[in-house]
Design an enzyme around this catalytic site. Structure first.
Site, short mmCIF file in Angstrom:
data_model
loop_
_atom_site.label_atom_id
_atom_site.label_comp_id
_atom_site.label_asym_id
_atom_site.label_seq_id
_atom_site.Cartn_x
_atom_site.Cartn_y
_atom_site.Cartn_z
N GLN A 158 22.73 -26.97 -19.19
CA GLN A 158 21.33 -26.90 -19.58
C GLN A 158 21.08 -25.68 -20.46
O GLN A 158 21.54 -24.58 -20.18
CB GLN A 158 20.39 -26.84 -18.37
CG GLN A 158 18.98 -27.18 -18.86
CD GLN A 158 17.88 -26.87 -17.89
OE1 GLN A 158 17.90 -25.83 -17.24
NE2 GLN A 158 16.92 -27.76 -17.79
N ALA A 164 18.65 -22.48 -11.35
CA ALA A 164 19.18 -21.14 -11.62
C ALA A 164 19.59 -20.49 -10.30
O ALA A 164 18.86 -20.55 -9.32
CB ALA A 164 18.11 -20.30 -12.31
N CYS A 221 10.22 -24.50 -17.55
CA CYS A 221 10.13 -23.24 -16.79
C CYS A 221 8.68 -22.74 -16.73
O CYS A 221 8.04 -22.57 -17.76
CB CYS A 221 11.02 -22.19 -17.44
SG CYS A 221 11.06 -20.67 -16.51
N ARG A 269 15.35 -29.21 -4.97
CA ARG A 269 15.27 -28.47 -3.71
C ARG A 269 15.76 -29.24 -2.49
O ARG A 269 16.23 -28.64 -1.52
CB ARG A 269 13.83 -27.99 -3.50
CG ARG A 269 13.39 -26.95 -4.52
CD ARG A 269 11.88 -26.78 -4.50
NE ARG A 269 11.22 -28.04 -4.83
CZ ARG A 269 9.95 -28.30 -4.62
NH1 ARG A 269 9.17 -27.37 -4.09
NH2 ARG A 269 9.43 -29.46 -4.96
N ASP A 316 9.95 -33.51 -5.61
CA ASP A 316 9.67 -33.84 -4.20
C ASP A 316 10.52 -34.97 -3.65
O ASP A 316 10.04 -35.72 -2.79
CB ASP A 316 8.19 -34.16 -4.00
CG ASP A 316 7.29 -32.99 -4.33
OD1 ASP A 316 7.81 -31.88 -4.55
OD2 ASP A 316 6.06 -33.18 -4.37
C1 FMN Z 1 15.74 -22.11 -7.41
C2 FMN Z 1 15.33 -23.02 -8.51
C3 FMN Z 1 15.80 -22.81 -9.80
C4 FMN Z 1 15.46 -23.67 -10.84
N1 FMN Z 1 15.99 -23.46 -12.07
C5 FMN Z 1 15.75 -24.37 -13.07
C6 FMN Z 1 16.38 -24.27 -14.33
O1 FMN Z 1 17.16 -23.35 -14.60
N2 FMN Z 1 16.12 -25.22 -15.26
C7 FMN Z 1 15.24 -26.27 -15.01
O2 FMN Z 1 15.02 -27.12 -15.89
N3 FMN Z 1 14.63 -26.36 -13.83
C8 FMN Z 1 14.88 -25.47 -12.85
N4 FMN Z 1 14.30 -25.63 -11.62
C9 FMN Z 1 13.42 -26.79 -11.40
C10 FMN Z 1 14.21 -27.95 -10.83
O3 FMN Z 1 15.20 -28.38 -11.75
C11 FMN Z 1 13.28 -29.14 -10.51
O4 FMN Z 1 12.68 -29.56 -11.70
C12 FMN Z 1 12.19 -28.75 -9.53
O5 FMN Z 1 12.71 -28.00 -8.44
C13 FMN Z 1 11.48 -30.01 -8.97
O6 FMN Z 1 12.37 -30.87 -8.35
P1 FMN Z 1 12.54 -30.90 -6.74
O7 FMN Z 1 11.18 -31.17 -6.15
O8 FMN Z 1 13.54 -31.98 -6.48
O9 FMN Z 1 13.01 -29.53 -6.33
C14 FMN Z 1 14.60 -24.76 -10.59
C15 FMN Z 1 14.10 -24.95 -9.31
C16 FMN Z 1 14.46 -24.13 -8.27
C17 FMN Z 1 13.91 -24.39 -6.89
#
Ligand code: FMN
Length: 377
Positions: free
Chosen positions: A79, A25, A110, A237, A214
């Site tokens: 999504q 988001a 979420c 991220r 991660d």
């Molecule tokens: C700023 C931000 C916004 C996110 N918005 C969503 C979202 O709208 N829908 C969703 O399923 N996950 C959302 N996530 C979660 C990410 O899709 C992901 O599952 C989570 O960051 C873990 O993965 P990573 O370690 O690669 O960041 C969001 C994460 C971040 C950091």
């Protein structure tokens, strides 16, 4: 060392290499997706920010704007968030009928208190029947559009939901499932427990299982795939202020040497491109304001004075951005400090749920007040 999967399928689409830009988001708008795609493969998948079923049904103008896709973006991955099978049917009927997307991902991950407090997001898969009904409604209304489901490990360590969620999603016709290997109680803190991805891969055998959590380098992606046997990786991220991570993932997953990170001059060019894409999408003023949140991520670890950093964080136009970029030392090499975790981390916390939520996992009543109007998480 076992080989990692080089591709997987989302219904009719071959995703190759097996990389998905996670929906985020406020981040994964059309401009950011385009930038990531320019570095990655056109046949990887880049998911749009979350939109809510209710907002689609009510034709909320902000949501319609968020559903903008690039002219050559394919598949157009959207999504969707909902807690109500009826709203899902209505929203997906609109999406399918008007050809608004080519792939739908359902959000059940979420952890935000205002969402779980009402029974939405990561709280919902605990209600197995309701979860099944929502996925079924999406799959039925979607017709030929493939539906995937993204969820977390569970509410907390005492209430794990991911194995049931994976089996149910598969049984209801989801064509892939993605696991963010944290509980909702963890939010973004601590470490993702990749062993859960391996467990899910054992439990869900008929559709691809994607691992998430991660991945901050190409090496992390390879390691997750080798350790868990997952069919693909979902990256969030790690690419904040680092869209070139998709170039590195592409190289690693296709057996090529991983290129070194960009110099500050190259980062300046990428930042500028990001600004131009945002300005094209939402106008220069709004676009450059949106770019501000990316500045610290782009510039992390590079030798830049505090005053210049501050000026970047307040930039308000493309000409000003160009002027600031000109002041950078373009030869500065990519710093080691830019590696490692980035973005949201926060701290764990108790998950607030509706009263009596845990009493009956088979209760399929739609939770009241959980059907969000505002898209974007
Ligand atoms: C700023 C931000 C916004 C996110 N918005 C969503 C979202 O709208 N829908 C969703 O399923 N996950 C959302 N996530 C979660 C990410 O899709 C992901 O599952 C989570 O960051 C873990 O993965 P990573 O370690 O690669 O960041 C969001 C994460 C971040 C950091």
């Amino acid at each position: 060392m076992s080989a990692v999967a080089s591709s997987f399928r989302i219904g009719p689409y071959v995703v190759s290499p097996a990389v998905v830009l996670a929906p985020m988001a406020g981040i994964t708008n059309v401009a950011f997706r385009q930038l990531c795609r320019e570095f990655g493969s056109p046949t990887s998948v880049y998911v749009c920010e979350m939109v809510t079923a209710r907002a689609i049904v009510e034709r909320d103008s902000k949501t319609i704007e968020m559903m903008t896709f690039g002219a050559d973006e394919h598949p157009r991955s959207l999504q969707l968030y909902s807690v109500d099978p009826k709203n899902v049917t209505d929203a997906v009927t609109i999406i399918a009928g008007e050809g608004l997307a080519d792939h739908l991902d359902m959000n059940f991950g979420c952890p935000v208190p205002k969402v779980t407090r009402k029974g939405g997001g990561a709280a919902l898969p605990y209600k197995r029947r309701l979860f099944a009904e929502i996925v079924r409604a999406a799959v039925r209304a979607a017709g030929d559009i493939p539906v995937t489901v993204k969820f977390r490990v569970g509410i907390d360590d005492e209430h794990l939901t991911y194995l049931d969620a994976g089996r149910i999603a598969e049984a209801e016709g989801a064509v892939a499932v993605a696991l963010h290997a944290r509980t909702a109680a963890q939010r973004y803190s601590g470490e993702a427990d990749w062993s859960r991805i391996a467990r899910l891969k054992e439990a869900v055998t008929g559709v691809p299982v994607l691992g998430n959590g991660d991945i901050f380098s190409a090496d992390d992606a390879l390691r997750m795939m080798r350790e868990t046997g997952c069919d693909g990786v979902v990256v969030g991220r790690g690419c904040l202020g680092r869209p070139w991570l998709f170039r590195e993932l592409h190289a690693a997953l296709t057996g090529q040497p991983v290129p070194v990170g960009p110099t500050l001059g190259e980062v300046a060019a990428i930042l500028h491109r990001h600004g131009v894409l945002l300005a094209d999408h939402i106008g220069e003023e709004k676009g450059l304001r949106d770019l501000r949140k990316h500045m610290a991520w782009y510039l992390r670890g590079f030798p830049i004075g505090a005053d210049l950093r501050r000026a970047f964080a307040m930039v308000s136009g493309l000409a000003e951005l160009e002027d600031l970029l000109g002041k950078l030392d373009h030869d500065a090499p990519y710093p080691a400090e830019a590696e490692g975790p980035r973005g949201r981390q926060g701290s764990p916390g108790r998950v607030v749920l509706p009263e009596g939520w845990l009493d009956d996992p088979e209760d399929a009543a739609v939770p009241e007040g959980a059907e969000l109007m505002h898209s974007g998480g």
